[in-house]
Design a protein around this motif. Sequence first.
Motif, mmCIF file in Angstrom:
data_model
loop_
_atom_site.group_PDB
_atom_site.id
_atom_site.type_symbol
_atom_site.label_atom_id
_atom_site.label_comp_id
_atom_site.label_asym_id
_atom_site.label_seq_id
_atom_site.Cartn_x
_atom_site.Cartn_y
_atom_site.Cartn_z
ATOM 1 N N VAL A 262 15.783 -16.278 -0.024
ATOM 2 C CA VAL A 262 14.517 -15.774 -0.565
ATOM 3 C C VAL A 262 13.675 -15.193 0.566
ATOM 4 C CG1 VAL A 262 12.380 -16.501 -1.682
ATOM 5 C CG2 VAL A 262 14.552 -17.416 -2.460
ATOM 6 N N ASP A 263 13.664 -15.899 1.678
ATOM 7 C CA ASP A 263 12.891 -15.478 2.837
ATOM 8 C C ASP A 263 13.353 -14.103 3.311
ATOM 9 O OD1 ASP A 263 12.465 -15.555 6.018
ATOM 10 O OD2 ASP A 263 11.012 -16.906 5.055
ATOM 11 N N ARG A 264 14.658 -13.956 3.442
ATOM 12 C CA ARG A 264 15.206 -12.694 3.948
ATOM 13 C C ARG A 264 14.951 -11.550 2.958
ATOM 14 N NH1 ARG A 264 15.759 -9.875 8.327
ATOM 15 N NH2 ARG A 264 17.057 -8.112 7.791
ATOM 16 N N ALA A 265 15.041 -11.854 1.666
ATOM 17 C CA ALA A 265 14.800 -10.800 0.667
ATOM 18 C C ALA A 265 13.346 -10.333 0.754
ATOM 19 C CB ALA A 265 15.133 -11.301 -0.732
ATOM 20 N N TRP A 266 12.422 -11.261 0.982
ATOM 21 C CA TRP A 266 11.018 -10.860 1.159
ATOM 22 C C TRP A 266 10.859 -10.012 2.406
ATOM 23 C CZ3 TRP A 266 7.734 -10.399 -2.461
ATOM 24 C CH2 TRP A 266 7.607 -11.338 -3.493
ATOM 25 N N GLN A 267 11.534 -10.414 3.503
ATOM 26 C CA GLN A 267 11.421 -9.613 4.726
ATOM 27 C C GLN A 267 11.834 -8.180 4.469
ATOM 28 O OE1 GLN A 267 13.200 -11.109 8.386
ATOM 29 N NE2 GLN A 267 13.060 -13.178 7.587
ATOM 30 N N LEU A 268 12.930 -8.036 3.727
ATOM 31 C CA LEU A 268 13.450 -6.680 3.515
ATOM 32 C C LEU A 268 12.513 -5.797 2.708
ATOM 33 C CD1 LEU A 268 17.240 -7.315 2.972
ATOM 34 C CD2 LEU A 268 16.116 -6.144 4.871
ATOM 35 N N VAL A 269 11.750 -6.392 1.805
ATOM 36 C CA VAL A 269 10.868 -5.549 0.998
ATOM 37 C C VAL A 269 9.435 -5.486 1.549
ATOM 38 C CG1 VAL A 269 12.231 -5.912 -1.118
ATOM 39 C CG2 VAL A 269 10.213 -7.348 -0.680
ATOM 40 N N SER A 270 9.173 -6.130 2.682
ATOM 41 C CA SER A 270 7.791 -6.167 3.188
ATOM 42 C C SER A 270 7.209 -4.787 3.415
ATOM 43 C CB SER A 270 7.652 -6.879 4.516
ATOM 44 O OG SER A 270 8.255 -8.066 4.507
ATOM 45 N N GLY A 271 7.985 -3.901 4.024
ATOM 46 C CA GLY A 271 7.489 -2.553 4.307
ATOM 47 C C GLY A 271 7.159 -1.827 3.015
ATOM 48 N N LEU A 272 8.039 -1.969 2.049
ATOM 49 C CA LEU A 272 7.811 -1.348 0.740
ATOM 50 C C LEU A 272 6.547 -1.888 0.081
ATOM 51 C CD1 LEU A 272 11.353 -1.288 -0.798
ATOM 52 C CD2 LEU A 272 9.679 0.528 -1.048
ATOM 53 N N LEU A 273 6.349 -3.202 0.226
ATOM 54 C CA LEU A 273 5.154 -3.797 -0.376
ATOM 55 C C LEU A 273 3.892 -3.271 0.283
ATOM 56 C CD1 LEU A 273 6.142 -7.521 -0.934
ATOM 57 C CD2 LEU A 273 5.693 -5.775 -2.651
ATOM 58 N N GLN A 274 3.962 -3.110 1.616
ATOM 59 C CA GLN A 274 2.775 -2.576 2.303
ATOM 60 C C GLN A 274 2.418 -1.210 1.754
ATOM 61 O OE1 GLN A 274 2.285 -2.546 6.584
ATOM 62 N NE2 GLN A 274 3.607 -4.331 6.702
ATOM 63 N N VAL A 275 3.430 -0.391 1.534
ATOM 64 C CA VAL A 275 3.178 0.936 0.990
ATOM 65 C C VAL A 275 2.700 0.828 -0.454
ATOM 66 C CG1 VAL A 275 4.245 3.140 0.379
ATOM 67 C CG2 VAL A 275 4.813 2.026 2.553
ATOM 68 N N ALA A 276 3.372 -0.015 -1.241
ATOM 69 C CA ALA A 276 3.028 -0.123 -2.665
ATOM 70 C C ALA A 276 1.619 -0.695 -2.865
ATOM 71 C CB ALA A 276 4.044 -1.006 -3.385
ATOM 72 N N ASP A 277 1.206 -1.567 -1.951
ATOM 73 C CA ASP A 277 -0.104 -2.207 -2.102
ATOM 74 C C ASP A 277 -1.231 -1.425 -1.426
ATOM 75 O OD1 ASP A 277 1.182 -4.221 -3.420
ATOM 76 O OD2 ASP A 277 1.137 -5.664 -1.765
ATOM 77 N N ALA A 278 -0.910 -0.269 -0.837
ATOM 78 C CA ALA A 278 -1.931 0.496 -0.111
ATOM 79 C C ALA A 278 -3.075 0.855 -1.066
ATOM 80 C CB ALA A 278 -1.320 1.765 0.466
ATOM 81 N N PRO A 279 -4.289 1.007 -0.518
ATOM 82 C CA PRO A 279 -5.432 1.293 -1.385
ATOM 83 C C PRO A 279 -5.207 2.531 -2.249
ATOM 84 C CG PRO A 279 -6.096 1.085 0.934
ATOM 85 C CD PRO A 279 -4.628 0.951 0.903
ATOM 86 N N ALA A 280 -5.821 2.504 -3.424
ATOM 87 C CA ALA A 280 -5.600 3.566 -4.403
ATOM 88 C C ALA A 280 -6.287 4.877 -4.021
ATOM 89 C CB ALA A 280 -6.090 3.108 -5.762
ATOM 90 N N THR A 281 -7.154 4.815 -3.017
ATOM 91 C CA THR A 281 -7.804 6.057 -2.593
ATOM 92 C C THR A 281 -7.513 6.274 -1.119
ATOM 93 O OG1 THR A 281 -9.764 4.760 -2.134
ATOM 94 C CG2 THR A 281 -9.709 5.911 -4.246
ATOM 95 N N GLY A 282 -7.809 7.493 -0.641
ATOM 96 C CA GLY A 282 -7.562 7.787 0.767
ATOM 97 C C GLY A 282 -6.312 8.617 0.916
ATOM 98 N N LYS A 283 -5.957 8.889 2.163
ATOM 99 C CA LYS A 283 -4.888 9.878 2.355
ATOM 100 C C LYS A 283 -3.505 9.345 1.979
ATOM 101 C CE LYS A 283 -3.912 9.547 7.414
ATOM 102 N NZ LYS A 283 -3.201 8.328 7.381
#
Length: 492
Positions: free
Chosen positions: A440-461
Amino acid sequence: APEPATLVIFGVTGDLAKRKLLPAVFGLWQDGLLGSAFNIVGVGRQEMTDDQFKDFAIEALKSSKETDAIQPGSLEKFRDLLYYEFGDFGGDEVYDLVGKELDRAEEAHGGRKNALFYLSTPPSLFEPISAGLGRLGLADESQGWRRIVIEKPFGRDLASARELNAAIHRVWDESQVYRIDHYLGKETVQNLMAIRFGNAIFEPLWNRGYVDHVQITAAEDLGLEGRAGYYEEAGVVRDMLQNHLMQLFTLTAMEAPAAFDADAIRDEKVKVLRAVKPIPPERVPEVAVLGQYGPGTLYGESVPGYREEPGVKPGSTTPTYVAVKLEVDNWRWQGVPFFLRTGKRLPKKVTEIAVVFKRPPLGMFPGGLERNVLAFRIQPDEGVSLKFSSKSPGQEMVLREVVMDFRYDAFGAELESPYSRLLLDAMLGDATLFPREDEVDRAWQLVSGLLQVADAPATGKNAPNYPNYPAGTWGPDAADALIGPDRRWRRL
Ligand code: BG6
C-alpha cells in the motif's frame, strides 16, 4: 470451515454493508461455509434494538441484487445470528459492549473467542475504532484469534496512509490486519495468477523479448451515484488507480512467487512496485493524462457533466479519468510500457488486461502485420482471449485477425461476489488476497506526483482545463497521444 467466530461489522447500517457485506455473509453462511457456531454483531452510531437491526438486515438481504437465492426457512435462522450494539466510537462503552457480545457467543457455542472486526465505516473512523478495540483489550489474541479488516480508502496520500498504518500497528500486529481491495477477490483477477503460473506456454513470452506493451483498462459507465461527498475529496487517482489498477498491474508484471502463499506473493508484488520508475510531478505531463467528463450522451440518453452532478462544487477540478504510462526498470520489462486507464462515464463498463505482443519480424504477406493480443477480461463476459492472424479462405494469401476465446461461463457456475471470497479468507486467516503494508505504501508513493497535480488549485496557471471529455466517450484525446503514435488503445 472456520473455527467458531463472531463477525463484528462497524458501520453496519452503511451502504456497503447493506449492499455487499450482509449479502456476502449470508451467502457464505447459507452454503455452510461459516460453520454452525457463528454470529454477527452489527455496530453503529445509530440507536437501534436487536430486533430493529434484525429487521433492517433481513430487509437489506431481500433488496440487494447480490443476495443468493434464499432457501426456505434460512432467513429466519440467519436472523437468530444477528445482534446489534451502538455508541460513540470515540468512547469506551461501545467496545465494552462488543466485548460482552464475544463473551456471550463463547457461552452460547463454546470454543475460543475468535473475532473478525470489519471496519465498513468512513475512513475518519478507522483509527478511533482500532484504538478503541485496543484500549478494551479486544485485539489481544490470548482467548482466540482477533483480526481487523479495513476498507478502502486506506489513507488519502502517502503521509496519511503511513500515519494510519502506524496507528493500526500500535494495536495490531501486521498478521492481524486485512486491508481490503475488492478487485483481488474477483475470480478473473485470481485467474490471472492461475493462467500465468499454472501453464507453461505463457511465461516464456511474458517479457521484453516478446511483449510490446500492456494495456490495463477499467472503464465505468456510471457517474457519481450520489457519492459526491466522497468522490470530490478522492478523485479517480485515489478511488481507482492507487488500489484497483495498481493491483491488476502488479499481478500482471510480478515475477513468479516461490510458493502460492501470502508472503511469497506479496513479496513479489512489492518487488515489482519498487521497480516502477517514479513519477514526480514534473514528469506527469509526459506520462499521464487526467480528465473530467462534461455533459454527453450515454446509451442514447443525455447525461449531465461531472460539475452538474448533485453535490459537486461548481468549477470543481476533481479528475474522473486518468491514463498513465508506467515504466518498469527491471530485466523482464525494460522498455515495455504499461498503460493504465480508468474513468467514469465512459461508453461502457469493462475491465480488461491486454498483453500486446510484438509484430512478427518479417512481413511476407500483403497487408500490415498485426500484433497478437492476449486479453484477460475481468468483467463482464469474464474470460481470456487470444487474437492472432490467420489466412482467410480463398485463392489469395490474405490474412485476417481472428480470436480464440475462453469464456468463464463454460464452467457453468455463477461467479461469487468478491466480498464473499475475501470475507471467508479473512475468517480463515489467509491474507494472500489482501495488500500488505509495504504494498500500500509503495502504491501511494507511485501516485504521489499525480496526486500533487490532480490536487493543484483550481485557479492559476496550472489549473486544468476541464471538462475535457464528453460523457459517453473514451476519455480525453490526449490519452490517444499518450499511447500513440504507433500504438492504440483497444476498442472494447
Ligand atoms: C470502488 C470505487 O472501489 O470500485 C467505485 O469506489 C467504483 O467508484 C468501484 O465504481 C468499481 O468496482 P467494480 O467491482 O464495480 O468494478
